[in-house]
Write an enzyme that holds these catalytic residues in place. Structure first.
Site, PDB file in Angstrom:
ATOM      1  N   TYR A 142      -4.087 -17.253  -4.401  1.00  0.00           N
ATOM      2  CA  TYR A 142      -4.218 -16.886  -2.990  1.00  0.00           C
ATOM      3  C   TYR A 142      -3.886 -15.409  -2.761  1.00  0.00           C
ATOM      4  O   TYR A 142      -4.388 -14.796  -1.833  1.00  0.00           O
ATOM      5  CB  TYR A 142      -3.264 -17.720  -2.126  1.00  0.00           C
ATOM      6  CG  TYR A 142      -3.792 -19.059  -1.667  1.00  0.00           C
ATOM      7  CD1 TYR A 142      -4.396 -19.939  -2.542  1.00  0.00           C
ATOM      8  CD2 TYR A 142      -3.659 -19.441  -0.338  1.00  0.00           C
ATOM      9  CE1 TYR A 142      -4.841 -21.172  -2.110  1.00  0.00           C
ATOM     10  CE2 TYR A 142      -4.105 -20.676   0.102  1.00  0.00           C
ATOM     11  CZ  TYR A 142      -4.700 -21.542  -0.788  1.00  0.00           C
ATOM     12  OH  TYR A 142      -5.139 -22.752  -0.346  1.00  0.00           O
ATOM     13  N   LYS A 188      -2.967 -26.287 -15.411  1.00  0.00           N
ATOM     14  CA  LYS A 188      -4.212 -26.389 -16.178  1.00  0.00           C
ATOM     15  C   LYS A 188      -3.994 -25.588 -17.465  1.00  0.00           C
ATOM     16  O   LYS A 188      -4.738 -24.645 -17.782  1.00  0.00           O
ATOM     17  CB  LYS A 188      -5.371 -25.851 -15.309  1.00  0.00           C
ATOM     18  CG  LYS A 188      -6.751 -26.100 -15.890  1.00  0.00           C
ATOM     19  CD  LYS A 188      -7.220 -27.543 -15.843  1.00  0.00           C
ATOM     20  CE  LYS A 188      -8.525 -27.702 -16.595  1.00  0.00           C
ATOM     21  NZ  LYS A 188      -8.968 -29.108 -16.716  1.00  0.00           N
ATOM     22  N   ASP A 220      -6.607 -31.875 -13.143  1.00  0.00           N
ATOM     23  CA  ASP A 220      -7.721 -32.823 -12.969  1.00  0.00           C
ATOM     24  C   ASP A 220      -7.227 -34.252 -13.153  1.00  0.00           C
ATOM     25  O   ASP A 220      -7.528 -35.157 -12.369  1.00  0.00           O
ATOM     26  CB  ASP A 220      -8.892 -32.491 -13.907  1.00  0.00           C
ATOM     27  CG  ASP A 220      -8.470 -32.236 -15.347  1.00  0.00           C
ATOM     28  OD1 ASP A 220      -7.257 -32.133 -15.623  1.00  0.00           O
ATOM     29  OD2 ASP A 220      -9.367 -32.141 -16.224  1.00  0.00           O
ATOM     30  N   ASP A 244      -2.417 -27.084  -2.737  1.00  0.00           N
ATOM     31  CA  ASP A 244      -3.249 -27.199  -1.538  1.00  0.00           C
ATOM     32  C   ASP A 244      -4.167 -28.410  -1.675  1.00  0.00           C
ATOM     33  O   ASP A 244      -4.258 -29.258  -0.790  1.00  0.00           O
ATOM     34  CB  ASP A 244      -4.077 -25.911  -1.364  1.00  0.00           C
ATOM     35  CG  ASP A 244      -4.972 -25.973  -0.141  1.00  0.00           C
ATOM     36  OD1 ASP A 244      -4.497 -26.406   0.920  1.00  0.00           O
ATOM     37  OD2 ASP A 244      -6.158 -25.589  -0.257  1.00  0.00           O
ATOM     38  N   ASP A 248      -3.695 -32.484   0.075  1.00  0.00           N
ATOM     39  CA  ASP A 248      -4.704 -33.139   0.915  1.00  0.00           C
ATOM     40  C   ASP A 248      -5.057 -34.510   0.340  1.00  0.00           C
ATOM     41  O   ASP A 248      -5.180 -35.494   1.072  1.00  0.00           O
ATOM     42  CB  ASP A 248      -5.992 -32.296   0.996  1.00  0.00           C
ATOM     43  CG  ASP A 248      -6.034 -31.427   2.258  1.00  0.00           C
ATOM     44  OD1 ASP A 248      -4.961 -30.935   2.666  1.00  0.00           O
ATOM     45  OD2 ASP A 248      -7.127 -31.237   2.818  1.00  0.00           O
TER      46      ASP A 248
HETATM   47  C1  IPM Z   1      -2.850 -25.525   4.190  1.00  0.00           C
HETATM   48  C2  IPM Z   1      -4.145 -24.888   4.633  1.00  0.00           C
HETATM   49  C3  IPM Z   1      -4.047 -23.384   4.404  1.00  0.00           C
HETATM   50  C4  IPM Z   1      -3.863 -23.160   2.917  1.00  0.00           C
HETATM   51  C5  IPM Z   1      -5.228 -22.581   4.961  1.00  0.00           C
HETATM   52  C6  IPM Z   1      -5.458 -22.827   6.425  1.00  0.00           C
HETATM   53  C7  IPM Z   1      -5.052 -21.106   4.715  1.00  0.00           C
HETATM   54  O1  IPM Z   1      -5.215 -25.468   3.955  1.00  0.00           O
HETATM   55  O2  IPM Z   1      -1.793 -25.168   4.743  1.00  0.00           O
HETATM   56  O3  IPM Z   1      -2.889 -26.387   3.319  1.00  0.00           O
HETATM   57  O4  IPM Z   1      -4.846 -23.131   2.160  1.00  0.00           O
HETATM   58  O5  IPM Z   1      -2.723 -22.997   2.496  1.00  0.00           O
HETATM   59 MG    MG Z   2      -4.693 -27.180   2.777  1.00  0.00          MG
END
Ligand code: IPM
Ligand code: MG
Length: 355
Positions: A142, A188, A220, A244, A248
């Site tokens: 990032y 990885k 993975d 990240d 999710d």
């Molecule tokens: C998160 C979001 C952020 C990230 C974005 C909005 C920059 O996806 O907080 O997980 O990638 O960190």
């Molecule tokens: Mg995110």
């Protein structure tokens, strides 16, 4: 009376709606628990762009430093998608995390018993899941240099320094000591030098924590294992982009990304935010799920202010609201007894938490 100053960043999309509910709950509990919260609103993301021309105004950078903690909603939306990268709302959030030095992002993924039917996975697979994803937040691909966007060739760089890996590993091991004492470090390393480096340093840090069982997994495989058998995990320690993605994925174990909070801590003031985004498609309709943000407010009380008793009350109130069958739209199909709006959910949790 104990008094705290809370920076409030409502942001874009559903941000303002969900933050209002978190504040409603905080106000209700702080009165009954004998402490006082003062809020100071700050701009970030799209709303900051509209008002000041930049996604992260200087006032916000200075303002957060004077707070005891910062509560944040969400940023972004189609309106700002075509801006240059450094002017996008997301750049504001990344800049804020960097400025605040919040390198450790804690993302719990737990399954409420009341919602075992809400996940797309079978109840037997997810019942009892309790994972803490520890995501490195201010390094990795990032932020790595060099980075470039060009018509013929574009690139980013995944870079970690020894210090960056050490300090996030220490956070993960300290957390593991308070939990089931198991860490799975995700990387990885079969492909990336930076991951090989990550792994070696995590191994070094592990020597200081002989009671903690450390394993390693390629990212993975970790994505697959999270879906196959999530209960095998206690603490997952990983870098910025892997964290990240995995957080999710882990959120769907709980049934809705609208449920999960996060705490970002590090050098000073902490940042507390739901893991979901600004959901522009449902913004302003009053149907967003405020529980991830209310839960983030609870993490704020626990991790930044040391008000654990009150944090527990909020956590219990959320469970009770779910157990009683109150559901926002995202959870509508799952054992719902009564469908509620964003604001009604806030009322219910505020009421239960302050009893
Ligand atoms: C998160 C979001 C952020 C990230 C974005 C909005 C920059 O996806 O907080 O997980 O990638 O960190
Ligand atoms: Mg995110």
């Amino acid at each position: 009376m104990r008094s705290y100053k809370i920076g409030v960043i409502k942001g874009d999309g559903i941000g303002p709606e969900i933050i209002d509910e978190a504040i409603k709950v905080l106000d209700a509990v702080s009165v009954s628990e004998g402490f006082n919260l003062k809020y100071e609103e700050m701009l970030l993301g799209g709303s900051a762009i509209d008002e000041t021309g930049v996604p992260l105004p200087d006032e916000t950078i200075q303002g957060v430093k004077k707070c005891d903690a910062v509560l944040f909603g969400s940023i972004g939306g189609p309106k700002w998608d075509n801006l240059e990268r450094h002017l996008r709302p997301e750049s504001g959030l990344l800049g804020l995390r960097k400025e605040m030095g919040t390198f450790a992002n804690l993302r719990p993924a737990m399954v409420y018993d009341e919602l075992v039917n809400a996940s797309s996975l079978k109840p037997a697979v997810i019942k009892g899941v309790d994972i803490m994803v520890v995501r490195e937040l201010t390094g990795g691909i990032y932020f790595g240099q060099p980075r470039e966007y060009d018509a013929d060739k574009s690139y980013n760089t995944m870079v970690y320094t020894r210090e960056e890996v050490q300090r996030i590993a220490v956070v993960a091991f300290d957390i593991a000591m308070k939990r089931d004492k198991r860490i799975c470090s995700v990387d990885k390393a079969n492909v990336l030098e930076v991951s090989q480096f990550w792994r070696e340093i995590v191994e070094e840090v592990a020597k200081d924590y002989p009671e903690v069982e450390l394993t390693h997994m390629y990212v993975d495989n970790a994505a697959m294992q999270l879906i196959r058998d999530p209960k095998q995990f206690d603490v997952i320690l990983t870098g910025n982009i892997f964290g990240d993605i995995l957080s999710d994925a882990a959120s769907m174990l709980s049934g809705s990304i609208g449920l999960l909070p996060s705490a970002s801590t590090g050098k000073g003031v902490g940042l507390f935010e739901p893991i979901h985004g600004s959901a522009p498609d449902i913004a302003g309709q009053g149907i967003a799920n405020p529980l991830a943000t209310i839960s983030s407010a609870s993490m704020m009380l626990r991790y930044a202010l040391g008000e654990d008793t009150t944090a527990n009350k909020i956590d219990d109130a959320i469970k009770k609201a779910l157990a009683e069958g109150y559901r926002t739209g995202d959870l509508g199909n799952y054992d719902a007894k009564e469908m509620v709006t964003c604001s009604e959910m806030g009322d219910i949790v505020a009421d239960y938490a302050s009893r």
